[in-house]
Design an enzyme around this catalytic site. Structure first.
Site, PDB file in Angstrom:
ATOM      1  N   ARG A  79       1.295  -1.324   0.409  1.00 58.33           N
ATOM      2  CA  ARG A  79      -0.300   0.034  -0.204  1.00 58.33           C
ATOM      3  C   ARG A  79       0.974   1.273   0.061  1.00 58.33           C
ATOM      4  O   ARG A  79       2.100   1.117   0.421  1.00 58.33           O
ATOM      5  CB  ARG A  79      -0.802   0.158   1.201  1.00 58.33           C
ATOM      6  CG  ARG A  79      -2.223  -1.355   1.300  1.00 58.33           C
ATOM      7  CD  ARG A  79      -2.481  -0.480   2.371  1.00 58.33           C
ATOM      8  NE  ARG A  79      -2.330  -1.107   3.429  1.00 58.33           N
ATOM      9  CZ  ARG A  79      -1.784  -0.440   4.330  1.00 58.33           C
ATOM     10  NH1 ARG A  79      -2.053   0.851   4.177  1.00 58.33           N
ATOM     11  NH2 ARG A  79      -0.526  -0.901   5.465  1.00 58.33           N
ATOM     12  N   TYR A 218      -1.002  -3.646  -6.717  1.00 60.41           N
ATOM     13  CA  TYR A 218      -0.785  -4.069  -5.557  1.00 60.41           C
ATOM     14  C   TYR A 218      -2.050  -4.615  -5.080  1.00 60.41           C
ATOM     15  O   TYR A 218      -3.084  -3.483  -5.016  1.00 60.41           O
ATOM     16  CB  TYR A 218      -0.015  -3.896  -4.552  1.00 60.41           C
ATOM     17  CG  TYR A 218      -0.476  -4.546  -3.268  1.00 60.41           C
ATOM     18  CD1 TYR A 218       0.878  -5.272  -2.964  1.00 60.41           C
ATOM     19  CD2 TYR A 218      -0.794  -3.100  -2.181  1.00 60.41           C
ATOM     20  CE1 TYR A 218       0.457  -5.424  -2.097  1.00 60.41           C
ATOM     21  CE2 TYR A 218      -0.659  -3.773  -1.166  1.00 60.41           C
ATOM     22  CZ  TYR A 218      -0.492  -5.518  -0.713  1.00 60.41           C
ATOM     23  OH  TYR A 218      -0.439  -5.524   0.672  1.00 60.41           O
ATOM     24  N   LYS A 227      -9.924  -2.258   1.211  1.00 56.85           N
ATOM     25  CA  LYS A 227      -9.349  -1.404   1.937  1.00 56.85           C
ATOM     26  C   LYS A 227      -9.967   0.300   0.973  1.00 56.85           C
ATOM     27  O   LYS A 227     -11.043   0.655   2.416  1.00 56.85           O
ATOM     28  CB  LYS A 227      -8.154  -0.979   2.585  1.00 56.85           C
ATOM     29  CG  LYS A 227      -7.067  -2.198   2.662  1.00 56.85           C
ATOM     30  CD  LYS A 227      -7.330  -2.692   3.749  1.00 56.85           C
ATOM     31  CE  LYS A 227      -6.878  -3.818   4.240  1.00 56.85           C
ATOM     32  NZ  LYS A 227      -6.348  -4.385   5.451  1.00 56.85           N
ATOM     33  N   HIS A 247     -10.233  -2.508  11.364  1.00 54.85           N
ATOM     34  CA  HIS A 247     -10.080  -3.167  10.707  1.00 54.85           C
ATOM     35  C   HIS A 247      -9.325  -4.943  11.292  1.00 54.85           C
ATOM     36  O   HIS A 247      -8.412  -4.950  12.543  1.00 54.85           O
ATOM     37  CB  HIS A 247      -8.735  -2.770  10.088  1.00 54.85           C
ATOM     38  CG  HIS A 247      -7.051  -2.939   9.503  1.00 54.85           C
ATOM     39  ND1 HIS A 247      -6.156  -3.128   9.563  1.00 54.85           N
ATOM     40  CD2 HIS A 247      -7.187  -4.493   8.414  1.00 54.85           C
ATOM     41  CE1 HIS A 247      -5.381  -3.178   8.847  1.00 54.85           C
ATOM     42  NE2 HIS A 247      -5.747  -3.974   8.375  1.00 54.85           N
ATOM     43  N   SER A 269      -1.165  -3.560   9.680  1.00 53.39           N
ATOM     44  CA  SER A 269      -0.913  -4.862   9.033  1.00 53.39           C
ATOM     45  C   SER A 269      -0.219  -5.376   9.797  1.00 53.39           C
ATOM     46  O   SER A 269       0.936  -4.736   9.671  1.00 53.39           O
ATOM     47  CB  SER A 269      -0.459  -4.071   7.867  1.00 53.39           C
ATOM     48  OG  SER A 269      -1.944  -2.913   7.501  1.00 53.39           O
ATOM     49  N   CYS A 271       0.280  -7.397  11.895  1.00 56.78           N
ATOM     50  CA  CYS A 271       0.615  -8.052  13.283  1.00 56.78           C
ATOM     51  C   CYS A 271       0.329  -8.754  14.029  1.00 56.78           C
ATOM     52  O   CYS A 271      -0.390  -8.988  14.829  1.00 56.78           O
ATOM     53  CB  CYS A 271       0.333  -7.092  13.815  1.00 56.78           C
ATOM     54  SG  CYS A 271       1.729  -5.493  13.767  1.00 56.78           S
ATOM     55  N   ASP A 294      -9.824 -10.132   8.183  1.00 57.85           N
ATOM     56  CA  ASP A 294      -9.167  -8.481   8.528  1.00 57.85           C
ATOM     57  C   ASP A 294      -9.625  -7.900   8.481  1.00 57.85           C
ATOM     58  O   ASP A 294      -9.517  -6.292   8.545  1.00 57.85           O
ATOM     59  CB  ASP A 294      -8.295  -8.297   6.665  1.00 57.85           C
ATOM     60  CG  ASP A 294      -7.676  -7.445   6.344  1.00 57.85           C
ATOM     61  OD1 ASP A 294      -6.631  -6.950   7.494  1.00 57.85           O
ATOM     62  OD2 ASP A 294      -8.268  -6.471   5.220  1.00 57.85           O
ATOM     63  N   ARG A 387       1.706 -12.431  -0.566  1.00 58.93           N
ATOM     64  CA  ARG A 387       1.125 -12.331  -0.017  1.00 58.93           C
ATOM     65  C   ARG A 387      -0.084 -13.431  -0.906  1.00 58.93           C
ATOM     66  O   ARG A 387       0.368 -13.968  -1.955  1.00 58.93           O
ATOM     67  CB  ARG A 387      -0.336 -11.979  -0.680  1.00 58.93           C
ATOM     68  CG  ARG A 387      -0.356 -10.386   0.642  1.00 58.93           C
ATOM     69  CD  ARG A 387      -0.865  -9.509   1.471  1.00 58.93           C
ATOM     70  NE  ARG A 387      -0.240  -8.761   2.309  1.00 58.93           N
ATOM     71  CZ  ARG A 387      -0.975  -8.071   3.227  1.00 58.93           C
ATOM     72  NH1 ARG A 387      -1.717  -9.038   3.990  1.00 58.93           N
ATOM     73  NH2 ARG A 387      -0.286  -7.630   4.268  1.00 58.93           N
TER      74      ARG A 387
HETATM   75  N1  LIG Z   1       5.567 -13.149  17.774  1.00 55.63           N
HETATM   76  C1  LIG Z   1       4.757 -13.588  17.423  1.00 55.63           C
HETATM   77  N2  LIG Z   1       4.164 -12.860  15.573  1.00 55.63           N
HETATM   78  C2  LIG Z   1       3.349 -13.596  15.163  1.00 55.63           C
HETATM   79  C3  LIG Z   1       2.593 -13.429  15.535  1.00 55.63           C
HETATM   80  N3  LIG Z   1       1.124 -13.676  14.864  1.00 55.63           N
HETATM   81  C4  LIG Z   1       1.318 -13.368  13.901  1.00 55.63           C
HETATM   82  N4  LIG Z   1       2.654 -12.880  13.776  1.00 55.63           N
HETATM   83  C5  LIG Z   1       4.254 -12.711  13.147  1.00 55.63           C
HETATM   84  O1  LIG Z   1       2.577 -11.361  12.281  1.00 55.63           O
HETATM   85  C6  LIG Z   1       3.293 -10.910  11.283  1.00 55.63           C
HETATM   86  C7  LIG Z   1       1.980 -10.833   9.604  1.00 55.63           C
HETATM   87  O2  LIG Z   1       0.997 -11.639  10.728  1.00 55.63           O
HETATM   88  P1  LIG Z   1      -0.600 -11.249  10.065  1.00 55.63           P
HETATM   89  O3  LIG Z   1      -1.153 -12.896  10.573  1.00 55.63           O
HETATM   90  O4  LIG Z   1      -0.565 -12.350   8.579  1.00 55.63           O
HETATM   91  O5  LIG Z   1      -1.354 -10.504   9.866  1.00 55.63           O
HETATM   92  P2  LIG Z   1      -2.291  -9.284   9.834  1.00 55.63           P
HETATM   93  O6  LIG Z   1      -2.363  -8.816  10.882  1.00 55.63           O
HETATM   94  O7  LIG Z   1      -3.574 -10.336   9.589  1.00 55.63           O
HETATM   95  O8  LIG Z   1      -2.220  -8.634   8.306  1.00 55.63           O
HETATM   96  P3  LIG Z   1      -3.073  -8.048   6.977  1.00 55.63           P
HETATM   97  O9  LIG Z   1      -3.196  -8.970   6.306  1.00 55.63           O
HETATM   98  O10 LIG Z   1      -1.011  -7.031   6.596  1.00 55.63           O
HETATM   99  O11 LIG Z   1      -3.911  -6.839   7.789  1.00 55.63           O
HETATM  100  C8  LIG Z   1       3.922 -12.176  10.285  1.00 55.63           C
HETATM  101  O12 LIG Z   1       5.398 -11.797  10.371  1.00 55.63           O
HETATM  102  C9  LIG Z   1       3.790 -13.155  11.595  1.00 55.63           C
HETATM  103  O13 LIG Z   1       4.786 -14.197  11.363  1.00 55.63           O
HETATM  104  C10 LIG Z   1       2.731 -14.101  17.580  1.00 55.63           C
HETATM  105  O14 LIG Z   1       1.702 -14.520  17.802  1.00 55.63           O
HETATM  106  N5  LIG Z   1       3.860 -14.051  17.760  1.00 55.63           N
HETATM  107  O1  LIG Z   2      -4.308  -4.564   2.023  1.00 57.16           O
HETATM  108  C1  LIG Z   2      -3.446  -4.937   2.156  1.00 57.16           C
HETATM  109  O2  LIG Z   2      -3.014  -5.099   0.728  1.00 57.16           O
HETATM  110  C2  LIG Z   2      -3.034  -6.072   2.884  1.00 57.16           C
HETATM  111  C3  LIG Z   2      -3.708  -5.644   4.447  1.00 57.16           C
HETATM  112  O3  LIG Z   2      -4.675  -6.277   4.426  1.00 57.16           O
HETATM  113  C4  LIG Z   2      -2.915  -4.455   5.082  1.00 57.16           C
HETATM  114  O4  LIG Z   2      -1.743  -3.696   4.403  1.00 57.16           O
HETATM  115  O5  LIG Z   2      -3.963  -4.477   6.038  1.00 57.16           O
HETATM  116 MN   LIG Z   3      -5.226  -5.462   6.415  1.00 62.39          MN
END
Ligand SMILES: Nc1nc2c(ncn2[C@@H]2O[C@H](COP(=O)(O)OP(=O)(O)OP(=O)(O)O)[C@@H](O)[C@H]2O)c(=O)[nH]1
Ligand SMILES: O=C([O-])CC(=O)C(=O)O
Ligand SMILES: [Mn+2]
Length: 604
Positions: A79, A218, A227, A247, A269, A271, A294, A387
């Site tokens: 983004r 993207y 989003k 979110h 994002s 996290c 999400d 992704r």
């Molecule tokens: N240390 C740690 N890392 C975590 C944990 N859960 C997720 N991660 C890390 O967080 C990162 C991405 O987490 P996602 O669950 O894909 O993130 P999301 O919040 O769905 O992100 P978006 O799709 O971008 O909105 C990766 O690097 C994971 O390994 C956790 O409980 N502990």
């Molecule tokens: O929007 C995207 O490309 C992926 C996503 O979930 C974020 O960045 O939070």
């Molecule tokens: Mn997201």
């Protein structure tokens, strides 16, 4: 009606006149070779994926059925928050956290960019619906795009095509979402594998419920139902209509006694939303099922409880770090195929790989940069924001009610960020207003999900900083008002979590992933009045004794350090919160200023 003849433009698959005239208007501006209405059929998927393979955008995967690998232009990977605009009529309505430009000026600028921008390409008209199709008032949209990659991604991420168009009638309201790659082709000019433009704009016109996106292919910039609609535009609708567009993941937690709680959680994002949404509990007898990873739309039901619906139809998840230990359910979902992979590495036998998928990397890969890659390469094979895109329907642990237009009643809201220090593993808020304060002051280290520096701590209120479609101060007030109008006993309880606290040696103190079920358990037992906690100046934090740690493979000192409340660290946090509140300015709700003053007093 029109002087230009563009094949396909005379089709009328709907009698929605406003939609038909908008399609004409855009076609005349962008000058595509032809116009195609996306129907969402398997036949269309086959035709477009074949076209993408022929164009060199997609490589079919031999090891996963009906799945494809794509590598983007190396400059088009995330983004672009700097290029994202909220073009409200009054600049005050965009507030201090958004880029603003006068809507008329933005339209003039972007109209120039769109003029002829689809030349040599096909213009697709994608009717779609965010949330269940059988909703009483379906949340409709139409994305016009010149990208086949967008059309096939929308097949996964939304309910779209003929079945969505059927809900338009002749005058249903819908969000107009215009997208162009900004890469017209002159006659005879060869296409590139990932067309895009150096100039990018991701623009929301909140009053008109309209989106204009230009220059990027993207996901977060180009799949406009995600989003742009479901957060930026929907947050404005939600403010006007008294609901919440957030979110957040949505999960269903079932205890060994078969008691069910639904939990929504907002983390910035990359996290941990996808990971928590699909978690496999490590504590016996507990079960997690997924409703969304999400976005959550939450409205009050007739019983006074807050009900959440996931507007999406697929997962657009971060690939690196996803494996059979951290997120087995995501692995099993993509294993079934029908998925797209962008900016991960390609194995020699036609599968995908990314950092963290296996302990040992394969000896040879094609990297996301389309170069030969070996473990000695000195750089990751996959982009950190690479992704996978896969249908929710094929997730083994999807909750049966994931597609129910009623949604599910939320018992708890988690806010969480990525903080190496200061923020304990879990803190329960004192009440709704204090919980809103926690959300409004949420902080996190930046990630690769947006272009820019990674690892910088910034305030990311409710994990919505890049997604609030209006003034952040008004948004906080809307959260406060949401609680005021409700029966306190029926409101979700609010918790603040941090899976990412580190020890002095920089290791994560808490093992995370499936072990986070221990925190979920404590939270629902708090709600049921069955778990203890100690009161601290920042809220209720469990001691290590108050969490179920049976069988946990982690040193007790680490868990204690993850749970520690450190008054000095929090005193150091205060100036940063004050700076943040100063930025919000005069629209900061007084109740949040009061919360800050009360926190300062408690910290002494
Ligand atoms: N240390 C740690 N890392 C975590 C944990 N859960 C997720 N991660 C890390 O967080 C990162 C991405 O987490 P996602 O669950 O894909 O993130 P999301 O919040 O769905 O992100 P978006 O799709 O971008 O909105 C990766 O690097 C994971 O390994 C956790 O409980 N502990
Ligand atoms: O929007 C995207 O490309 C992926 C996503 O979930 C974020 O960045 O939070
Ligand atoms: Mn997201």
């Amino acid at each position: 009606m029109t002087a230009v003849t563009i094949p396909g433009l005379d089709q009328t698959p709907t009698d929605h006149q406003d939609l038909l005239s908008w399609v004409h208007e855009v076609a005349e501006l962008t000058c595509p070779d032809q116009v195609v209405w996306a129907d969402g059929s398997a036949d269309e998927w086959d035709r477009l994926t074949r076209k993408l393979v022929d164009a060199g955008t997609f490589v079919p995967l031999r090891k996963k059925p009906n799945s494809f690998w794509a590598a983007s232009d190396p400059t088009d990977v995330a983004r672009v928050e700097e290029r994202t605009f909220i073009c409200s009529v009054d600049p005050q309505d965009a507030g201090p956290t958004n880029n603003w430009m006068d809507p008329a000026e933005m339209k003039a600028t972007m109209t120039d960019l769109y003029r002829g921008s689809m030349r040599g390409r096909t213009m697709y008209v994608i009717p779609f619906c965010m949330g269940p199709l059988d909703a009483e008032k379906p949340m409709l949209g139409v994305e016009i795009t010149d990208s086949e990659y967008v059309v096939v991604s929308m097949h996964i991420m939304t309910r779209m095509g003929t079945k969505a168009l059927a809900r338009f009638g002749h005058d249903a309201p819908y969000v107009k979402a215009l997208h162009s790659l900004g890469a017209p082709l002159e006659p005879g000019q060869d296409d590139v594998a990932w067309p895009c433009n150096e100039t990018k704009y991701i623009t929301q016109f909140p009053e008109e419920r309209m989106i204009w996106s230009y220059g990027s292919g993207y996901g977060g910039n180009a799949l406009l139902g995600k989003k742009c609609y479901s957060l930026r535009i929907a947050s404005v609708m939600a403010r006007d209509e008294g609901w919440l567009a957030e979110h957040m993941l949505i999960l269903k937690l079932t205890s060994p006694e078969r008691k069910v709680h639904y939990i929504a959680a907002a983390f910035p994002s990359a996290c941990g939303k996808t990971n928590l949404a699909m978690l496999e509990p490590t504590i016996p007898g507990w079960k997690v099922e997924t409703l969304g990873d999400d976005i959550a739309w939450m409205r009050f039901g007739e019983d006074g409880r807050l009900y959440a619906v996931n507007p999406e139809n697929g997962f657009f998840g971060v690939a690196p770090g996803t494996d059979y230990h951290t997120n087995p359910n995501a692995m099993r979902t993509i294993e079934k195929g029908n998925s797209l992979f962008t900016n991960v590495a390609l194995t020699d036998d036609g599968d995908v790989w990314w950092e963290g998928m296996t302990e040992q990397p394969p000896a040879h890969l094609t990297s996301w940069k389309k170069r030969d890659w070996t473990p000695e390469a000195g750089e990751p094979s996959s982009h950190p924001n690479s992704r996978y895109c896969t249908p929710i329907a094929q997730c083994d642990i999807k909750a049966p009610e994931w597609d129910d237009p009623q949604g599910v009643p939320i018992s708890a809201i988690f806010f969480g960020g990525r903080r190496a220090t200061t923020v304990p593993l879990v803190t329960e808020s004192r009440d709704w207003q204090h919980g809103v304060f926690m959300g409004a002051t949420l902080s996190s280290e930046t990630t690769a999900a947006a272009v820019g520096q990674v690892g910088v701590v910034r305030r990311d209120p409710m994990a919505m900083l890049p997604f609030i479609g209006y003034h952040a101060g008004d948004y906080f007030q809307h959260w406060i008002d949401t609680g005021k109008g409700a029966d306190a006993d029926k409101l979700p309880r609010i918790f603040y979590v941090n899976w990412f606290r580190r020890g002095e040696d920089k290791r994560f103190l808490w093992p995370g992933f499936g072990e986070n079920s221990r925190v979920l358990k404590w939270a629902v037992e708090r709600i049921e009045g069955r778990a203890a906690a100690r009161e601290t100046p920042i809220g209720y934090v469990p001691t290590a004794d108050e969490l179920d740690l049976a069988g946990l493979d982690a040193p007790r000192e680490d868990v204690e350090a993850a749970l520690a409340f450190d008054a000095d660290e929090w005193r150091a946090e205060i100036p940063m919160i004050e700076e943040w509140f100063a930025k919000i300015g005069r629209k900061l709700p007084t109740s949040l200023r009061d919360e800050l003053e009360a926190l300062k007093l408690r910290l002494g």
